[in-house]
Design an enzyme around this catalytic site. Sequence first.
Site, PDB file in Angstrom:
ATOM      1  N   HIS A 124       0.809  -1.236   0.000  1.00 45.04           N
ATOM      2  CA  HIS A 124       0.000   0.000   0.000  1.00 45.04           C
ATOM      3  C   HIS A 124       0.838   1.280   0.000  1.00 45.04           C
ATOM      4  O   HIS A 124       0.298   2.384   0.045  1.00 45.04           O
ATOM      5  CB  HIS A 124      -0.932  -0.041   1.233  1.00 45.04           C
ATOM      6  CG  HIS A 124      -2.123   0.838   1.137  1.00 45.04           C
ATOM      7  ND1 HIS A 124      -2.330   1.908   1.981  1.00 45.04           N
ATOM      8  CD2 HIS A 124      -3.171   0.832   0.275  1.00 45.04           C
ATOM      9  CE1 HIS A 124      -3.468   2.502   1.652  1.00 45.04           C
ATOM     10  NE2 HIS A 124      -3.997   1.875   0.630  1.00 45.04           N
TER      11      HIS A 124
ATOM     12  N   LYS B 108       3.029   4.410  -1.342  1.00 44.64           N
ATOM     13  CA  LYS B 108       2.935   5.271  -2.528  1.00 44.64           C
ATOM     14  C   LYS B 108       4.138   6.193  -2.471  1.00 44.64           C
ATOM     15  O   LYS B 108       4.016   7.372  -2.169  1.00 44.64           O
ATOM     16  CB  LYS B 108       1.663   6.135  -2.517  1.00 44.64           C
ATOM     17  CG  LYS B 108       0.363   5.415  -2.201  1.00 44.64           C
ATOM     18  CD  LYS B 108      -0.130   5.755  -0.839  1.00 44.64           C
ATOM     19  CE  LYS B 108      -1.488   5.159  -0.499  1.00 44.64           C
ATOM     20  NZ  LYS B 108      -1.982   4.033  -1.169  1.00 44.64           N
TER      21      LYS B 108
ATOM     22  N   ASP C 181      17.042   9.542  -7.685  1.00 43.15           N
ATOM     23  CA  ASP C 181      18.512   9.626  -7.605  1.00 43.15           C
ATOM     24  C   ASP C 181      19.041   9.345  -6.202  1.00 43.15           C
ATOM     25  O   ASP C 181      20.096   9.882  -5.817  1.00 43.15           O
ATOM     26  CB  ASP C 181      18.997  11.011  -8.077  1.00 43.15           C
ATOM     27  CG  ASP C 181      18.897  11.152  -9.591  1.00 43.15           C
ATOM     28  OD1 ASP C 181      18.724  10.125 -10.277  1.00 43.15           O
ATOM     29  OD2 ASP C 181      18.998  12.292 -10.078  1.00 43.15           O
TER      30      ASP C 181
END
Lengths: 225, 225
Positions: B157, B159, B164
């Site tokens: 779940h 996100k 870099d």
Amino acid sequence: MRRLSWRVVASVVTGLALTLEALPWLLSRLQVRRQRRPRRDVLFFPSQVTCTEALLQPPGAAPAGPSVDCLCSLPHSESSLSRLLRALLAARVSLELCLFAFSNPQLGRAVRLLHQRGVRVRVVTDCDYMALNGSQIGLLRKAGIQVRHDQDLGYMHHKFAIVDKKVLITGSLNWTTQAIQNNRENVLIMEDAEYVRLFLEEFERIWEEFNPTKYSFFPKKKQGY
Amino acid sequence: MRRLSWRVVASVVTGLALTLEALPWLLSRLQVRRQRRPRRDVLFFPSQVTCTEALLQPPGAAPAGPSVDCLCSLPHSESSLSRLLRALLAARVSLELCLFAFSNPQLGRAVRLLHQRGVRVRVVTDCDYMALNGSQIGLLRKAGIQVRHDQDLGYMHHKFAIVDKKVLITGSLNWTTQAIQNNRENVLIMEDAEYVRLFLEEFERIWEEFNPTKYSFFPKKKQGY
């Protein structure tokens, strides 16, 4: 006279040298002040299932802390959930909650406990998840906590809390037992004036928009996710 | 002799005073260094719908920037989505994505563009949302980008994105057009070595756990949310 001015120069140089000697101390003091930095933690989930009873004692009961007396079979160690509970239970003045889904009983108890202790609790949630199986929203309302919900087509998908207008708790975690025990999730705990200000502004915007005087009786049905 | 030592003391004091004079300058330098602090933004959604074509030109096309030539009817101003795209498109070496749902076409184009430019892109996603209507996962795979997914009972779940290995992008936002345009969401963009390290460790843990050699052919069905 010439000899004297040399001495003056030498003394000035000594003075400079002495002060420069003191600089590392001064800088180390600044360093210490920079090192004594505000709280910033990251919690990852799924959380180990641990006993949180010692944290959730009502006012008048034994003070919160690791309980040595609890005889339940769960581990009594720290976990991501117990750390999240501790961060919330640190509230002394105010707690703003902006939560898509809220059904975890331990977190529900913590919020009601804060309300009992006189902390001003305000909750914003998504209307579609208010009647979720095991939703805590009804219990919060029964306890006298102010709850407002959206009537938008979109979801109120935030999952953040603001403790005493000083600490921001935010991440991917919905406050459900399923998410806490099974999902991969993250929660940031940040004592950060700038982030708190921005999220508090967002909370106040939503709080005002979800003012019950603006509710319509036949809201449109949501679609998608 | 006594007069001389007074002069010496006076000179030492002058030296100290001069150095103390210089202290504000020294402190202001330190201040400046503290003010030139790393990037930290908060994006709130829903985002205004704006034209993002200028940002998403393939290599060899006109350089990215506000396009004055685009004739589409959308506003050509900045929006939360365009800021998110810019933060991603700043990648020069690597991009780690750990996303529950990924169906927004603009974000999909941005990720494929980075892959074309030689940025090493790795994606972890939730298997239940891979075949979501309009999911970008298939397109990413076709483009040659490595994607791994869970087979757990719980949801993947998270996100978050790591640009870099320097900038963490994380929040409540699933990368779907529904969420971007309709939901109330937040995204933090933080150039912060400590947070990046912790989230990168989480990414590598999941990347290794979701190694295809460990996949089973009959995963259990998920329940709850």
